[in-house]
Motif scaffolding. Structure first.
Motif, PDB file in Angstrom:
ATOM      1  N   SER A   1       0.837  -1.203   0.000  1.00  0.00           N
ATOM      2  CA  SER A   1       0.000   0.000   0.000  1.00  0.00           C
ATOM      3  C   SER A   1       0.873   1.255   0.000  1.00  0.00           C
ATOM      4  CB  SER A   1      -0.951  -0.020   1.208  1.00  0.00           C
ATOM      5  OG  SER A   1      -0.235  -0.245   2.425  1.00  0.00           O
ATOM      6  N   VAL A   2       1.206   1.779   1.186  1.00  0.00           N
ATOM      7  CA  VAL A   2       2.102   2.938   1.280  1.00  0.00           C
ATOM      8  C   VAL A   2       3.150   2.650   2.353  1.00  0.00           C
ATOM      9  CG1 VAL A   2       0.365   4.584   0.509  1.00  0.00           C
ATOM     10  CG2 VAL A   2       0.641   4.150   2.957  1.00  0.00           C
ATOM     11  N   PRO A   3       4.375   3.149   2.185  1.00  0.00           N
ATOM     12  CA  PRO A   3       5.424   2.858   3.166  1.00  0.00           C
ATOM     13  C   PRO A   3       5.253   3.632   4.475  1.00  0.00           C
ATOM     14  CG  PRO A   3       6.245   4.326   1.461  1.00  0.00           C
ATOM     15  CD  PRO A   3       4.867   3.899   1.020  1.00  0.00           C
ATOM     16  N   ILE A   4       5.731   3.007   5.541  1.00  0.00           N
ATOM     17  CA  ILE A   4       5.880   3.677   6.838  1.00  0.00           C
ATOM     18  C   ILE A   4       7.326   4.165   6.881  1.00  0.00           C
ATOM     19  CG2 ILE A   4       5.866   3.396   9.344  1.00  0.00           C
ATOM     20  CD1 ILE A   4       3.919   0.981   8.813  1.00  0.00           C
ATOM     21  N   THR A   5       7.535   5.461   6.911  1.00  0.00           N
ATOM     22  CA  THR A   5       8.896   5.983   6.831  1.00  0.00           C
ATOM     23  C   THR A   5       9.442   6.458   8.174  1.00  0.00           C
ATOM     24  OG1 THR A   5       8.115   8.197   6.238  1.00  0.00           O
ATOM     25  CG2 THR A   5       8.587   6.663   4.424  1.00  0.00           C
ATOM     26  N   LEU A   6       8.551   6.815   9.100  1.00  0.00           N
ATOM     27  CA  LEU A   6       8.957   7.345  10.403  1.00  0.00           C
ATOM     28  C   LEU A   6       8.052   6.781  11.473  1.00  0.00           C
ATOM     29  CD1 LEU A   6      10.535   9.649  12.107  1.00  0.00           C
ATOM     30  CD2 LEU A   6       8.465  10.996  11.714  1.00  0.00           C
ATOM     31  N   VAL A   7       8.629   6.455  12.631  1.00  0.00           N
ATOM     32  CA  VAL A   7       7.864   6.018  13.801  1.00  0.00           C
ATOM     33  C   VAL A   7       8.181   6.975  14.942  1.00  0.00           C
ATOM     34  CG1 VAL A   7       7.602   4.211  15.546  1.00  0.00           C
ATOM     35  CG2 VAL A   7       7.714   3.603  13.126  1.00  0.00           C
ATOM     36  N   THR A   8       7.153   7.420  15.659  1.00  0.00           N
ATOM     37  CA  THR A   8       7.370   8.345  16.769  1.00  0.00           C
ATOM     38  C   THR A   8       7.306   7.612  18.103  1.00  0.00           C
ATOM     39  OG1 THR A   8       5.025   8.962  16.965  1.00  0.00           O
ATOM     40  CG2 THR A   8       6.392  10.264  15.461  1.00  0.00           C
TER      41      THR A   8
ATOM     42  N   ASP B   1      11.476  10.989  25.922  1.00  0.00           N
ATOM     43  CA  ASP B   1      12.105  12.305  25.885  1.00  0.00           C
ATOM     44  C   ASP B   1      13.620  12.142  26.014  1.00  0.00           C
ATOM     45  OD1 ASP B   1      13.079  15.000  27.273  1.00  0.00           O
ATOM     46  OD2 ASP B   1      11.105  15.409  26.418  1.00  0.00           O
ATOM     47  N   ILE B   2      14.386  13.073  25.428  1.00  0.00           N
ATOM     48  CA  ILE B   2      15.841  12.948  25.500  1.00  0.00           C
ATOM     49  C   ILE B   2      16.348  12.999  26.950  1.00  0.00           C
ATOM     50  CG2 ILE B   2      16.267  13.810  23.175  1.00  0.00           C
ATOM     51  CD1 ILE B   2      17.099  16.489  24.469  1.00  0.00           C
ATOM     52  N   THR B   3      15.594  13.632  27.854  1.00  0.00           N
ATOM     53  CA  THR B   3      16.039  13.680  29.254  1.00  0.00           C
ATOM     54  C   THR B   3      16.014  12.315  29.914  1.00  0.00           C
ATOM     55  OG1 THR B   3      13.801  14.279  29.973  1.00  0.00           O
ATOM     56  CG2 THR B   3      15.347  16.082  29.561  1.00  0.00           C
ATOM     57  N   HIS B   4      15.287  11.354  29.329  1.00  0.00           N
ATOM     58  CA  HIS B   4      15.291   9.988  29.853  1.00  0.00           C
ATOM     59  C   HIS B   4      16.625   9.300  29.611  1.00  0.00           C
ATOM     60  CE1 HIS B   4      10.679  10.066  29.098  1.00  0.00           C
ATOM     61  NE2 HIS B   4      10.942  10.390  30.345  1.00  0.00           N
ATOM     62  N   PHE B   5      17.454   9.880  28.734  1.00  0.00           N
ATOM     63  CA  PHE B   5      18.679   9.202  28.314  1.00  0.00           C
ATOM     64  C   PHE B   5      19.933   9.800  28.952  1.00  0.00           C
ATOM     65  CE2 PHE B   5      15.504   8.252  25.146  1.00  0.00           C
ATOM     66  CZ  PHE B   5      15.664   6.885  24.985  1.00  0.00           C
ATOM     67  N   GLN B   6      19.812  10.184  30.198  1.00  0.00           N
ATOM     68  CA  GLN B   6      20.975  10.560  30.997  1.00  0.00           C
ATOM     69  C   GLN B   6      21.342   9.358  31.868  1.00  0.00           C
ATOM     70  OE1 GLN B   6      18.663  14.306  32.178  1.00  0.00           O
ATOM     71  NE2 GLN B   6      20.798  14.861  32.560  1.00  0.00           N
TER      72      GLN B   6
ATOM     73  N   VAL C   1      13.313   7.094  13.802  1.00  0.00           N
ATOM     74  CA  VAL C   1      12.471   7.130  15.002  1.00  0.00           C
ATOM     75  C   VAL C   1      12.584   8.524  15.601  1.00  0.00           C
ATOM     76  CG1 VAL C   1      12.197   6.270  17.364  1.00  0.00           C
ATOM     77  CG2 VAL C   1      12.665   4.671  15.507  1.00  0.00           C
ATOM     78  N   ARG C   2      11.457   9.082  16.013  1.00  0.00           N
ATOM     79  CA  ARG C   2      11.455  10.403  16.620  1.00  0.00           C
ATOM     80  C   ARG C   2      11.419  10.325  18.141  1.00  0.00           C
ATOM     81  NH1 ARG C   2       6.220  13.261  18.288  1.00  0.00           N
ATOM     82  NH2 ARG C   2       6.586  11.559  19.744  1.00  0.00           N
ATOM     83  N   LEU C   3      12.271  11.134  18.786  1.00  0.00           N
ATOM     84  CA  LEU C   3      12.217  11.367  20.218  1.00  0.00           C
ATOM     85  C   LEU C   3      11.742  12.787  20.475  1.00  0.00           C
ATOM     86  CD1 LEU C   3      15.624   9.842  21.417  1.00  0.00           C
ATOM     87  CD2 LEU C   3      13.370   8.740  21.414  1.00  0.00           C
ATOM     88  N   LEU C   4      11.188  13.019  21.663  1.00  0.00           N
ATOM     89  CA  LEU C   4      10.761  14.353  22.056  1.00  0.00           C
ATOM     90  C   LEU C   4      11.863  15.076  22.818  1.00  0.00           C
ATOM     91  CD1 LEU C   4       7.163  13.491  23.277  1.00  0.00           C
ATOM     92  CD2 LEU C   4       7.741  14.820  21.239  1.00  0.00           C
ATOM     93  N   ALA C   5      11.831  16.404  22.729  1.00  0.00           N
ATOM     94  CA  ALA C   5      12.636  17.254  23.608  1.00  0.00           C
ATOM     95  C   ALA C   5      11.670  18.304  24.147  1.00  0.00           C
ATOM     96  CB  ALA C   5      13.787  17.903  22.851  1.00  0.00           C
ATOM     97  N   ARG C   6      10.992  17.922  25.232  1.00  0.00           N
ATOM     98  CA  ARG C   6       9.875  18.747  25.718  1.00  0.00           C
ATOM     99  C   ARG C   6      10.329  20.082  26.283  1.00  0.00           C
ATOM    100  NH1 ARG C   6       8.436  13.430  27.165  1.00  0.00           N
ATOM    101  NH2 ARG C   6       6.430  12.732  26.282  1.00  0.00           N
TER     102      ARG C   6
ATOM    103  N   LEU D   1      11.874  19.317  18.755  1.00  0.00           N
ATOM    104  CA  LEU D   1      11.979  20.415  19.712  1.00  0.00           C
ATOM    105  C   LEU D   1      10.575  20.903  20.054  1.00  0.00           C
ATOM    106  CD1 LEU D   1      14.906  22.290  17.937  1.00  0.00           C
ATOM    107  CD2 LEU D   1      15.039  20.492  19.687  1.00  0.00           C
ATOM    108  N   HIS D   2      10.184  20.721  21.320  1.00  0.00           N
ATOM    109  CA  HIS D   2       8.783  20.817  21.698  1.00  0.00           C
ATOM    110  C   HIS D   2       8.489  22.010  22.581  1.00  0.00           C
ATOM    111  CE1 HIS D   2       4.950  18.459  21.863  1.00  0.00           C
ATOM    112  NE2 HIS D   2       5.533  17.809  20.859  1.00  0.00           N
TER     113      HIS D   2
END
Length: 257
Positions: free
Chosen positions: A61-68, A72-77, A105-110, A138-139
């Motif tokens: 059908s149609v491709p999935i190109t991005l998954v969100t 949040d980036i603060t989780h990765f400290q 893949v998209r991450l948030l930066a709240r 960038l949120h």
């Protein structure tokens, strides 16, 4: 040439992944961005049989190109109590996204991070593990300031395959909050972006921030463009009406830039 516009699945309620893909194909949407975290289709907890079935459906059908992701980036400290869980969650989501054929893949930066905090962010290497880019969204208006650029550069430059997703609604909110936008800041952020979302919250795309982002992308940045509908009517028909309006706006605005 005006880049084609895909559809972010957040704009439609009540359809499963296969139904979203079928709907997109029927409406000649070229690709889909999929909401993949627990608040969406929770892809990290889907079994391989289901993911493989959806992948076949996407190829037909149609491709999935991005998954969100909802992370949040603060989780990765590394000092954060959520670090191990966040790394595991992102790796599982990355594996699922790769199976579906996505390239990012998209991450948030709240909230804007201080430079010292940005320097401690340590993201799993999804490029090496799953062949995926990681795009940070960038949120908050505070990200669109000269002072925040150092933190953005730090996070992106410290990791292979990490760039940005820029949302026109957030650019417009920054313009409304700050009173003006620094053109050099917008230009650098767009230059680091692989994906742009045209975000309509029900007020349309006529605001200055939306035009600012469109003009910046027209200046030569090669980005993938998706439409994000966050207004009240999330029915398929309601979303598609706004999608077609956004596509017309995008083509007209790009041609006029």
């Amino acid at each position: 040439m005006t880049p084609p516009v895909g559809l972010y699945s957040i704009g439609i309620r009540g359809l499963d992944v296969a139904e979203v893909l079928t709907f997109a194909a029927a409406n000649q949407v070229p690709f889909v961005h999929l909401r993949g975290g627990p608040r969406g289709y929770d892809l990290a907890r889907r079994d391989d049989l289901t993911l493989s079935r959806w992948a076949r459906h996407a190829r037909a059908s149609v491709p999935i190109t991005l998954v969100t992701a909802d992370l949040d980036i603060t989780h990765f400290q590394p000092t954060s109590p959520s670090y191990r869980h966040a790394c595991t969650e992102l790796d599982r989501l990355g594996r699922a996204s790769a199976l579906l054929g996505a390239h990012a893949v998209r991450l948030l930066a709240r909230h804007p991070a201080r430079d010292a905090v940005a320097g401690t962010v340590t993201l799993p290497d999804l490029q090496k593990r799953h062949g995926l880019a990681v795009l940070v969204e960038l949120h908050d208006p505070g990200w669109f300031t000269p002072g925040a650029l150092i933190a953005v550069r730090t996070v992106c430059d410290n990791h292979a395959g990490v760039g940005l997703l820029i949302d026109s609604g957030q650019v417009h909110e920054a313009w409304s909050t700050l009173g003006a936008l620094d053109g050099l800041v917008v230009a650098e952020l767009v230059a680091r972006a692989s994906v742009v979302h045209l975000c309509d919250n029900g007020c349309g795309l006529g605001g200055t921030g939306h035009h600012t982002l469109a003009a910046a992308t027209a200046a030569g940045s090669a980005v993938e463009v998706g439409f994000e509908w966050t207004g009240p009517d999330r029915s398929p028909a309601g979303c598609m009406a706004r999608y077609h309006a956004a596509v017309c706006w995008w083509q007209h605005t790009r041609d006029a830039s």
